[in-house]
Design a protein around this motif. Structure first.
Motif, PDB file in Angstrom:
ATOM      1  N   ASP A  30       4.912  24.082  -5.412  1.00 36.67           N
ATOM      2  CA  ASP A  30       4.659  23.654  -4.036  1.00 36.67           C
ATOM      3  C   ASP A  30       5.969  23.737  -3.263  1.00 36.67           C
ATOM      4  O   ASP A  30       6.891  22.976  -3.527  1.00 36.67           O
ATOM      5  N   THR A  55       6.715  23.155  -0.045  1.00 38.98           N
ATOM      6  CA  THR A  55       6.852  22.482   1.246  1.00 38.98           C
ATOM      7  C   THR A  55       7.819  21.307   1.242  1.00 38.98           C
ATOM      8  O   THR A  55       8.121  20.766   2.305  1.00 38.98           O
ATOM      9  N   CYS A  68      10.577  21.475   3.632  1.00 46.08           N
ATOM     10  CA  CYS A  68      10.205  21.345   5.040  1.00 46.08           C
ATOM     11  C   CYS A  68       9.819  22.659   5.709  1.00 46.08           C
ATOM     12  O   CYS A  68       9.901  22.767   6.943  1.00 46.08           O
ATOM     13  N   ASP A  95       3.230  24.447   6.075  1.00 51.23           N
ATOM     14  CA  ASP A  95       2.207  24.658   5.048  1.00 51.23           C
ATOM     15  C   ASP A  95       1.727  26.107   5.026  1.00 51.23           C
ATOM     16  O   ASP A  95       1.434  26.659   3.972  1.00 51.23           O
ATOM     17  N   ARG A 125       3.948  30.106  -0.209  1.00 51.72           N
ATOM     18  CA  ARG A 125       2.867  29.227   0.209  1.00 51.72           C
ATOM     19  C   ARG A 125       2.084  28.759  -1.017  1.00 51.72           C
ATOM     20  O   ARG A 125       2.108  29.403  -2.056  1.00 51.72           O
ATOM     21  N   CYS A 168       9.625  16.851   9.375  1.00 50.11           N
ATOM     22  CA  CYS A 168       9.796  16.760   7.925  1.00 50.11           C
ATOM     23  C   CYS A 168      11.259  16.594   7.517  1.00 50.11           C
ATOM     24  O   CYS A 168      11.576  15.860   6.589  1.00 50.11           O
TER      25      CYS A 168
END
Length: 285
Positions: free
Chosen positions: A81, A83, A86, A89, A169, A235
């Motif tokens: 993952d 993300t 920051c 998505d 992603r 974020c």
């Protein structure tokens, strides 16, 4: 003075003619704030349990990547993952709608504004084709088509195809991976519930080389029309994750770098040279 008045008159005329060209009676009313229904967790397929319960139709190769990711996350890592550093998505994950979204329908473009990370989708409905040379992005390039399925003179479905997507992603926070080739194609059908205009559905079909077959999910959103509250989600503000190479570390409460998982080796410090200046503990960097 007359020139200024003429300019204002012309601008007003252009605005008025543009407004008249956009006949709102031909489009559905998707105004307001759309959010996930209460109790629905942040996972890609909301009809199934999170994490292992998602059972994505991954190829053998990418199933192994996902399983290794889950083990890393269980040990305190971030797995696949991306993300936590920051980045947005991206699609199709953006339509998980962590924070609410707003949909603004205009004659040639429909804007889907997702409050989380200020993600903006522009869906072009002016009949254009995908560009041959275009820089990929996390949200991709979206072309849409309005459809009047019941022939009543009013559009009720927005069909969208999104391409030109940028990596890295994942489908959701469990790290379900998309293929590194970046050739994802996302097709959507967005429409209201005929019996309840405050319910919106998005049928999402994801075609990706990491999948053994297209992954089809249907998401549901609930409209909020009163006491709308919009959040600014930055974020990077207060984010304590630090990625060095392929490893994720944390900044502790004391402001010093610390491991994110048990028995994690420290980062490579070869570019830092220490020179003793005399006193014990006195180090020049």
């Amino acid at each position: 003075m007359r020139g200024s008045i003429a300019a204002i008159t012309l601008a007003t005329a252009l605005f008025t003619s543009g407004a008249q060209a956009h006949d709102e009676s031909k489009y559905p009313d998707w105004s307001g704030q759309w959010k996930r229904p209460p109790g629905i967790a942040n996972q890609f397929d909301t009809s199934k349990p999170p994490r292992e319960g998602q059972k994505p139709p991954l190829t053998t190769e990418y199933q192994a990547i996902w399983e290794a990711n889950l083990k890393d996350q269980a040990a305190g890592g971030q797995g696949s993952d991306p993300t936590y550093i920051c980045i947005p998505d991206g699609m199709p994950r953006a339509m998980n709608v962590i924070f609410p979204m707003e949909i603004v329908i205009m004659p040639k473009t429909t804007y889907i504004m997702i409050e989380y990370l200020s993600m903006l989708r522009r869906v072009y409905t002016d009949g254009r084709s995908f560009p041959e040379d275009f820089e990929p992005s996390f949200m991709g390039y979206s072309i849409g088509k309005w459809v009047d399925t019941d022939n009543d003179g009013r559009y009720d479905v927005l069909e969208i195809e999104t391409r030109l997507l940028k990596n890295p992603r994942a489908f959701d926070a469990s790290g379900i991976p998309l293929h590194e080739d970046g050739k994802t194609v996302v097709r959507e059908r967005i429409y209201q519930d005929k019996s309840d205009p405050n319910v919106l559905y998005d049928e999402i079909t994801t075609i990706d080389s990491a999948l053994a077959q297209p992954w089809v999910v249907t998401k549901k959103y609930i409209r909020e029309t009163r006491s709308l509250i919009w959040f600014e989600s930055i974020c990077a503000e207060g984010n304590q994750h630090v990625r060095i190479g392929n490893e994720n570390y944390m900044v502790g409460a004391d402001g010093l770098l610390m491991p994110a998982k048990k028995n994690q080796l420290p980062p490579d410090l070869r570019h830092f040279k220490e020179e003793a200046t005399g006193g014990a503990g006195d180090v020049k960097r």
